[in-house]
Design an enzyme around this catalytic site. Structure first.
Site, mmCIF file in Angstrom:
data_model
loop_
_atom_site.group_PDB
_atom_site.id
_atom_site.type_symbol
_atom_site.label_atom_id
_atom_site.label_comp_id
_atom_site.label_asym_id
_atom_site.label_seq_id
_atom_site.Cartn_x
_atom_site.Cartn_y
_atom_site.Cartn_z
ATOM 1 N N GLY A 57 9.148 3.775 -2.591
ATOM 2 C CA GLY A 57 9.247 3.345 -3.978
ATOM 3 C C GLY A 57 7.864 3.318 -4.605
ATOM 4 O O GLY A 57 6.879 2.993 -3.942
ATOM 5 N N ILE A 83 5.214 2.070 -0.024
ATOM 6 C CA ILE A 83 4.772 1.997 -1.419
ATOM 7 C C ILE A 83 3.970 3.236 -1.797
ATOM 8 O O ILE A 83 2.929 3.536 -1.205
ATOM 9 C CB ILE A 83 3.919 0.732 -1.660
ATOM 10 C CG1 ILE A 83 4.669 -0.523 -1.207
ATOM 11 C CG2 ILE A 83 3.533 0.648 -3.135
ATOM 12 C CD1 ILE A 83 6.036 -0.709 -1.836
ATOM 13 N N LYS A 84 4.472 3.959 -2.784
ATOM 14 C CA LYS A 84 3.754 5.113 -3.310
ATOM 15 C C LYS A 84 2.696 4.643 -4.301
ATOM 16 O O LYS A 84 2.961 3.826 -5.169
ATOM 17 C CB LYS A 84 4.723 6.077 -3.993
ATOM 18 C CG LYS A 84 5.718 6.716 -3.026
ATOM 19 C CD LYS A 84 6.716 7.610 -3.743
ATOM 20 C CE LYS A 84 6.073 8.885 -4.226
ATOM 21 N NZ LYS A 84 7.074 9.811 -4.833
ATOM 22 N N VAL A 85 1.489 5.195 -4.134
ATOM 23 C CA VAL A 85 0.345 4.785 -4.948
ATOM 24 C C VAL A 85 -0.361 6.039 -5.451
ATOM 25 O O VAL A 85 -0.598 6.969 -4.666
ATOM 26 C CB VAL A 85 -0.639 3.936 -4.115
ATOM 27 C CG1 VAL A 85 -1.836 3.508 -4.952
ATOM 28 C CG2 VAL A 85 0.058 2.710 -3.527
#
Length: 216
Positions: A57, A83-85
């Site tokens: 996400g 976690i996509k950053v």
């Protein structure tokens, strides 16, 4: 190479999961918006139709503090959440902080080998070079993948490389041949990977021969 699906559609994810080939899921704000749902609710739904695989996400924000705050909120849903950053200086700060707290991250929107290296050194669990977007801008994703393979082999990096922004099945094969650990693939491309006219012709021939046996 492991196969992820790049989708926020529960029906699509459930179908590919049933085939036994799915090793992960990636989503992004565009895919979530297309579904017209709340991101936290949709991540929970995706978790409910899969088992034991990472579900990505996207954290939203420009500053590291914003990315970390949103990332923590999403990560609290389940330990399988990644976690996509975005690959920025602030994004690297967020990756470093989340790694220290045991949160897995995926550095995304990557287009150069130096971005790949920086994200890996910051502690990203995954990095996502965008093949299709490179090609859209007349830049070689093949060169990028080959550079990454050499860097990873030379320096023993453990961050997994996800070939992202896949547009056609040939890109999946090219990524696999160049050492990518993962490809995240849209649903239509995943289905297209399974097809060949000779396969269908062979099935038809077997059916005809089997039917002929029934009259013997």
């Amino acid at each position: 190479m492991k196969l992820f699906i790049d989708s926020a559609n529960v029906r699509e994810i459930k179908e590919i999961w049933s085939m036994g080939i799915l090793a992960g899921v990636t989503t992004n704000p565009t895919l979530i918006a297309k579904e017209g749902v709340n991101i936290e609710k949709r991540l929970q739904e995706i978790l409910s139709v899969t088992e034991g695989i990472p579900v990505n996400g996207e954290a939203m924000g420009r500053e590291a503090a914003e990315l970390v705050a949103h990332g923590k909120k999403l990560a609290a849903i389940d330990q399988r959440i990644v976690i996509k950053v975005p690959m920025t200086a602030e994004g690297l700060k967020a990756i470093r902080e989340m790694k220290a707290e045991g949160i897995r991250t995926n550095a995304t929107l990557i287009f150069t080998a130096t971005q790949c290296l920086a994200a890996a050194r910051a502690g990203a669990s995954y990095i996502s070079p965008f093949l299709g977007r490179l090609e859209d801008n007349s830049r070689s994703y093949i060169s990028l993948l080959e550079e990454c393979r050499q860097i990873w082999q030379s320096h023993g990096l453990t961050t997994e490389i996800i070939a992202a922004s896949i547009r056609r099945r040939s890109q999946v094969a090219e990524a696999a041949a160049r050492g990518c650990h993962i490809a995240t693939i849209p649903y239509p491309v995943l289905l297209n990977m399974l097809l060949d006219p000779l396969t269908e012709a062979g099935i038809k021939r077997f059916e005809e021969d089997w039917a002929a046996l029934g009259s013997v």
